[in-house]
Structures are given as structure tokens and as C-alpha cells.
Design a protein around this motif. Structure first.
Motif, short mmCIF file in Angstrom:
data_model
loop_
_atom_site.label_atom_id
_atom_site.label_comp_id
_atom_site.label_asym_id
_atom_site.label_seq_id
_atom_site.Cartn_x
_atom_site.Cartn_y
_atom_site.Cartn_z
N LEU A 169 9.24 -2.03 -11.69
CA LEU A 169 8.24 -0.97 -11.89
C LEU A 169 6.84 -1.55 -11.86
N GLY A 170 6.64 -2.71 -12.46
CA GLY A 170 5.33 -3.35 -12.44
C GLY A 170 4.90 -3.70 -11.03
N ILE A 171 5.82 -4.24 -10.25
CA ILE A 171 5.50 -4.58 -8.85
C ILE A 171 5.18 -3.32 -8.06
N PHE A 172 5.98 -2.25 -8.28
CA PHE A 172 5.75 -0.99 -7.57
C PHE A 172 4.37 -0.42 -7.89
N LEU A 173 4.01 -0.37 -9.16
CA LEU A 173 2.70 0.16 -9.54
C LEU A 173 1.57 -0.68 -8.96
N PHE A 174 1.74 -1.99 -8.97
CA PHE A 174 0.71 -2.87 -8.42
C PHE A 174 0.53 -2.64 -6.93
N VAL A 175 1.63 -2.49 -6.21
CA VAL A 175 1.56 -2.28 -4.76
C VAL A 175 0.93 -0.93 -4.44
N VAL A 176 1.32 0.12 -5.16
CA VAL A 176 0.73 1.44 -4.92
C VAL A 176 -0.77 1.41 -5.22
N GLY A 177 -1.16 0.75 -6.29
CA GLY A 177 -2.58 0.62 -6.61
C GLY A 177 -3.34 -0.16 -5.55
N ALA A 178 -2.74 -1.23 -5.04
CA ALA A 178 -3.40 -2.02 -3.99
C ALA A 178 -3.54 -1.20 -2.71
N ILE A 179 -2.56 -0.37 -2.40
CA ILE A 179 -2.66 0.49 -1.22
C ILE A 179 -3.79 1.49 -1.39
N LEU A 180 -3.90 2.07 -2.59
CA LEU A 180 -4.98 3.03 -2.83
C LEU A 180 -6.35 2.37 -2.74
N VAL A 181 -6.47 1.14 -3.20
CA VAL A 181 -7.77 0.47 -3.21
C VAL A 181 -8.13 -0.09 -1.84
N PHE A 182 -7.21 -0.80 -1.21
CA PHE A 182 -7.57 -1.58 -0.03
C PHE A 182 -7.18 -0.95 1.31
N ASP A 209 -13.18 14.58 -3.35
CA ASP A 209 -14.32 14.91 -4.20
C ASP A 209 -13.99 14.89 -5.69
N TRP A 210 -12.79 15.26 -6.05
CA TRP A 210 -12.47 15.46 -7.46
C TRP A 210 -11.84 14.25 -8.13
N ILE A 211 -11.58 13.17 -7.39
CA ILE A 211 -10.99 11.96 -7.99
C ILE A 211 -11.44 10.72 -7.21
N ASP A 212 -11.66 9.65 -7.92
CA ASP A 212 -12.02 8.37 -7.30
C ASP A 212 -10.74 7.56 -7.09
N LEU A 213 -10.28 7.49 -5.85
CA LEU A 213 -9.02 6.81 -5.56
C LEU A 213 -9.09 5.30 -5.79
N ASN A 214 -10.28 4.72 -5.64
CA ASN A 214 -10.41 3.29 -5.93
C ASN A 214 -10.18 3.01 -7.41
N LEU A 215 -10.74 3.85 -8.28
CA LEU A 215 -10.54 3.67 -9.72
C LEU A 215 -9.07 3.86 -10.09
N VAL A 216 -8.45 4.87 -9.53
CA VAL A 216 -7.02 5.11 -9.79
C VAL A 216 -6.20 3.91 -9.32
N GLY A 217 -6.55 3.35 -8.17
CA GLY A 217 -5.85 2.18 -7.65
C GLY A 217 -5.99 0.98 -8.56
N TYR A 218 -7.21 0.74 -9.06
CA TYR A 218 -7.41 -0.38 -9.98
C TYR A 218 -6.66 -0.18 -11.29
N ILE A 219 -6.63 1.06 -11.76
CA ILE A 219 -5.88 1.35 -12.99
C ILE A 219 -4.39 1.10 -12.78
N LEU A 220 -3.86 1.54 -11.64
CA LEU A 220 -2.45 1.30 -11.34
C LEU A 220 -2.14 -0.19 -11.19
N MET A 221 -3.05 -0.93 -10.57
CA MET A 221 -2.85 -2.37 -10.43
C MET A 221 -2.84 -3.05 -11.79
N GLY A 222 -3.75 -2.64 -12.67
CA GLY A 222 -3.78 -3.21 -14.02
C GLY A 222 -2.53 -2.88 -14.81
#
Length: 86
Positions: free
Chosen positions: A5-18, A25-38
Motif C-alpha cells: 500500500l505504501g508503494i502504491f500510494l507513493f507511485v500514484v502521488g509521483a504520477i500526479l506530481v511528475f 481549478d478546484w484542486i491542486d494536483l501537485n499538492l495532492v501528489g506530494y501528500i500521497l507520496m508522503g
């Protein structure tokens, strides 16, 4: 399970960020990606800590003499180690 689960969340977050170049307009996908990576990194580390944690096994042997006929009775009791279940 927590390591996966940790690896999955990290990968999904990295995909959202990079990898995604989508602007919403209503959500910052980079912030969500960093939160998921953390969160993925924290869950992965916790999974490793729980995996490496030392588990103790208790074994008890007791021998008594039966008062009726003088026969010795040995009783052995062992706790189940979590590693045996996997």
C-alpha cells in the motif's frame, strides 16, 4: 500488505506530481501528489518496522506426578509465533 500500500500510494502521488500536466481549478494536483507520496513513505516505513519487529515465543513444559498411580505426566504448551502463520 502495508508495504504494498505504501508503494502504491507513493507511485500514484509521483504520477500526479511528475507525469500529469492537467490543471484543475478546484484542486491542486501537485499538492495532492506530494501528500500521497508522503503518506506512502510513512506507511512503507511503518510496514518495515512492523515486519522487522522481534516476536517472542513462549514455551512451557510442566511435569507432575499423578497421585493415583505415581505416573509422571508431562504437559507442553507453546505459543504460536506470528511467522509460523505466514
Amino acid at each position: 500488505m502495508s508495504i504494498g500500500l505504501g508503494i502504491f500510494l507513493f507511485v500514484v502521488g509521483a504520477i500526479l506530481v511528475f507525469a500529469l500536466e492537467v490543471t484543475v481549478d478546484w484542486i491542486d494536483l501537485n499538492l495532492v501528489g506530494y501528500i500521497l507520496m508522503g503518506a506512502g513513505a510513512v506507511i512503507f516505513v511503518l510496514g518495515l518496522v512492523l515486519l522487522m519487529r522481534r516476536r517472542n515465543s513462549v514455551s512451557t513444559t510442566r511435569t507432575i506426578a499423578d497421585p493415583a498411580n505415581g505416573e509422571q505426566i508431562t504437559r507442553r504448551q507453546s505459543s504460536i509465533d506470528d511467522r509460523d502463520l505466514q
